[in-house]
Design a protein around this motif. Structure first.
Motif, short mmCIF file in Angstrom:
data_model
loop_
_atom_site.label_atom_id
_atom_site.label_comp_id
_atom_site.label_asym_id
_atom_site.label_seq_id
_atom_site.Cartn_x
_atom_site.Cartn_y
_atom_site.Cartn_z
N PHE A 253 63.29 0.69 -45.74
CA PHE A 253 63.33 2.12 -45.42
C PHE A 253 63.45 2.35 -43.91
O PHE A 253 64.09 3.29 -43.46
CB PHE A 253 62.06 2.79 -45.97
N TYR A 254 62.81 1.48 -43.13
CA TYR A 254 62.76 1.65 -41.68
C TYR A 254 63.91 0.95 -40.95
O TYR A 254 63.96 0.98 -39.73
CB TYR A 254 61.42 1.12 -41.15
N VAL A 255 64.79 0.31 -41.70
CA VAL A 255 65.88 -0.46 -41.10
C VAL A 255 67.20 0.31 -41.25
O VAL A 255 67.72 0.46 -42.34
CB VAL A 255 66.00 -1.86 -41.75
N PHE A 256 67.72 0.77 -40.13
CA PHE A 256 68.97 1.55 -40.15
C PHE A 256 70.12 0.62 -39.78
O PHE A 256 70.53 0.54 -38.61
CB PHE A 256 68.87 2.71 -39.15
N GLU A 257 70.61 -0.07 -40.79
CA GLU A 257 71.64 -1.09 -40.53
C GLU A 257 72.94 -0.50 -39.99
O GLU A 257 73.69 -1.17 -39.29
CB GLU A 257 71.91 -1.89 -41.81
N VAL B 255 51.86 15.12 -33.21
CA VAL B 255 50.72 14.27 -32.87
C VAL B 255 49.69 14.28 -33.99
O VAL B 255 49.13 13.24 -34.37
CB VAL B 255 50.07 14.74 -31.53
N GLU B 256 49.46 15.47 -34.56
CA GLU B 256 48.48 15.59 -35.65
C GLU B 256 48.89 14.72 -36.85
O GLU B 256 48.05 14.04 -37.46
CB GLU B 256 48.34 17.05 -36.09
N ALA B 257 50.19 14.74 -37.16
CA ALA B 257 50.68 13.93 -38.28
C ALA B 257 50.53 12.44 -37.98
O ALA B 257 50.05 11.67 -38.82
CB ALA B 257 52.14 14.27 -38.57
N GLU B 258 50.91 12.04 -36.77
CA GLU B 258 50.87 10.63 -36.40
C GLU B 258 49.46 10.07 -36.35
O GLU B 258 49.24 8.88 -36.58
CB GLU B 258 51.53 10.44 -35.02
N LEU C 282 64.72 11.63 -37.38
CA LEU C 282 64.47 11.20 -36.01
C LEU C 282 63.10 10.52 -35.89
O LEU C 282 62.93 9.59 -35.11
CB LEU C 282 64.61 12.37 -35.03
N GLY C 283 62.17 10.96 -36.73
CA GLY C 283 60.87 10.30 -36.77
C GLY C 283 60.99 8.88 -37.31
O GLY C 283 60.35 7.95 -36.80
N ASP C 284 61.82 8.70 -38.32
CA ASP C 284 62.02 7.36 -38.90
C ASP C 284 62.66 6.41 -37.89
O ASP C 284 62.30 5.24 -37.81
CB ASP C 284 62.93 7.44 -40.14
N LEU C 285 63.61 6.94 -37.13
CA LEU C 285 64.30 6.11 -36.14
C LEU C 285 63.37 5.72 -34.99
O LEU C 285 63.57 4.70 -34.34
CB LEU C 285 65.51 6.87 -35.57
N SER C 286 62.35 6.57 -34.74
CA SER C 286 61.46 6.32 -33.60
C SER C 286 60.15 5.69 -34.08
O SER C 286 60.03 4.47 -34.15
CB SER C 286 61.21 7.65 -32.87
N GLY C 287 59.18 6.53 -34.42
CA GLY C 287 57.87 6.03 -34.82
C GLY C 287 57.89 5.15 -36.05
O GLY C 287 57.00 4.31 -36.24
N GLY C 288 58.90 5.32 -36.89
CA GLY C 288 59.01 4.49 -38.09
C GLY C 288 59.06 3.01 -37.79
O GLY C 288 58.62 2.18 -38.59
N GLN C 289 59.56 2.68 -36.60
CA GLN C 289 59.69 1.26 -36.24
C GLN C 289 58.32 0.62 -36.00
O GLN C 289 58.12 -0.58 -36.21
CB GLN C 289 60.60 1.10 -35.02
N ILE C 290 57.37 1.44 -35.56
CA ILE C 290 55.99 0.96 -35.38
C ILE C 290 55.40 0.62 -36.74
O ILE C 290 54.74 -0.41 -36.92
CB ILE C 290 55.14 2.03 -34.65
N ILE C 291 55.65 1.51 -37.72
CA ILE C 291 55.14 1.29 -39.08
C ILE C 291 55.74 0.00 -39.65
O ILE C 291 55.05 -0.82 -40.25
CB ILE C 291 55.45 2.49 -39.99
N ARG C 292 57.05 -0.18 -39.46
CA ARG C 292 57.72 -1.39 -39.98
C ARG C 292 57.08 -2.65 -39.41
O ARG C 292 56.75 -3.59 -40.14
CB ARG C 292 59.22 -1.35 -39.64
N ASP C 293 56.90 -2.66 -38.10
CA ASP C 293 56.33 -3.82 -37.43
C ASP C 293 54.92 -4.13 -37.95
O ASP C 293 54.59 -5.28 -38.25
CB ASP C 293 56.30 -3.56 -35.92
N PHE D 152 72.43 7.09 -30.78
CA PHE D 152 72.49 7.99 -31.93
C PHE D 152 71.61 9.21 -31.70
O PHE D 152 72.02 10.34 -31.98
CB PHE D 152 72.05 7.26 -33.21
N LYS D 153 70.41 8.98 -31.18
CA LYS D 153 69.48 10.10 -30.95
C LYS D 153 70.02 11.05 -29.88
O LYS D 153 69.84 12.27 -29.99
CB LYS D 153 68.09 9.56 -30.56
N ARG D 154 70.68 10.49 -28.89
CA ARG D 154 71.32 11.36 -27.87
C ARG D 154 72.37 12.25 -28.53
O ARG D 154 72.44 13.45 -28.27
CB ARG D 154 71.97 10.51 -26.77
#
Length: 215
Positions: free
Chosen positions: A156-160, A17-20, A128-139, A168-170
């Protein structure tokens, strides 16, 4: 008894949370900083991922970290395309790491070379951060600076190669739960995970100093 993936997520929640919510990230995502700040942040990511993805051939055969080396996650090539778009074809010439970034990248490299279980903590924190919160940054980046959707500047945020991030996260959490480490080593991994978030926050703090908004 909680699974290891739950333990690691819960234990690092505060640092996450502190980082975000760092001032720099809040200003960047709030559209209060320019494209140059976004480009500078992307440069810093290059150093961290260069440390994460150099030497993975050796780690691939490691009994603890080997199953975490997943080429479909690799980000370095995408980062380099983004930097060429943001900084031009000679982007490498102007590339420089902030002192905090250098400390972060050095720690990742040390773990990759000396302590594969510790490397997993950095792997988990980043990818896992890139796959999750990274999508907010991309948008936000697409809307704020007009990048083509999922195109140059935000690749960088697009995992083709990961069509179903949730699945994948599971699978990734199952890997964490099955990690070949005793309880003491698991505790050390959790501690390293907290350290990874703290190192990331230090980079945000340094970027915040560089791109300080006038009061």
């Amino acid at each position: 008894m909680d699974s290891f993936s739950t333990v690691i997520r819960t234990a690092s929640h505060e640092q996450h949370v502190e980082a975000e919510t760092s001032t720099f990230m809040s200003d960047l995502l709030g559209g209060r900083l320019g494209r140059d700040a976004y480009a500078r942040y992307t440069e810093q990511l290059w150093f961290v991922y260069e440390a994460l993805e150099t030497g993975t051939e050796r780690l691939a055969s490691d009994p603890v970290a080997g199953s975490f080396v997943r080429p479909e996650l690799f980000r370095l090539r995408a980062l380099e395309r983004d930097l060429a778009h943001l900084r031009g074809p000679r982007w490498r010439e102007g590339l420089s790491a902030l002192p905090a970034t250098r400390v972060y990248a050095d720690r990742v490299r040390h773990c990759a070379e000396q302590w594969p279980a510790g490397y997993i903590a950095h792997h988990y924190t980043r990818y896992l951060g890139d796959l999750s919160g990274g999508q907010i940054i991309r948008d936000k980046a697409e809307k704020t600076w007009g990048f083509e959707k999922k195109g140059d500047g935000v690749r960088f945020y697009v995992f083709e190669e990961i069509p179903n991030p949730a699945a994948f996260k599971r699978g990734y959490r199952e890997l964490l739960d099955g990690i070949r480490a005793d309880d003491l080593e698991k505790q050390r991994i959790v501690t390293e995970c907290k350290r990874a978030f703290a190192l990331n926050t230090d980079v945000f703090r340094a970027l915040g100093e560089e791109f300080r908004l006038s009061a």
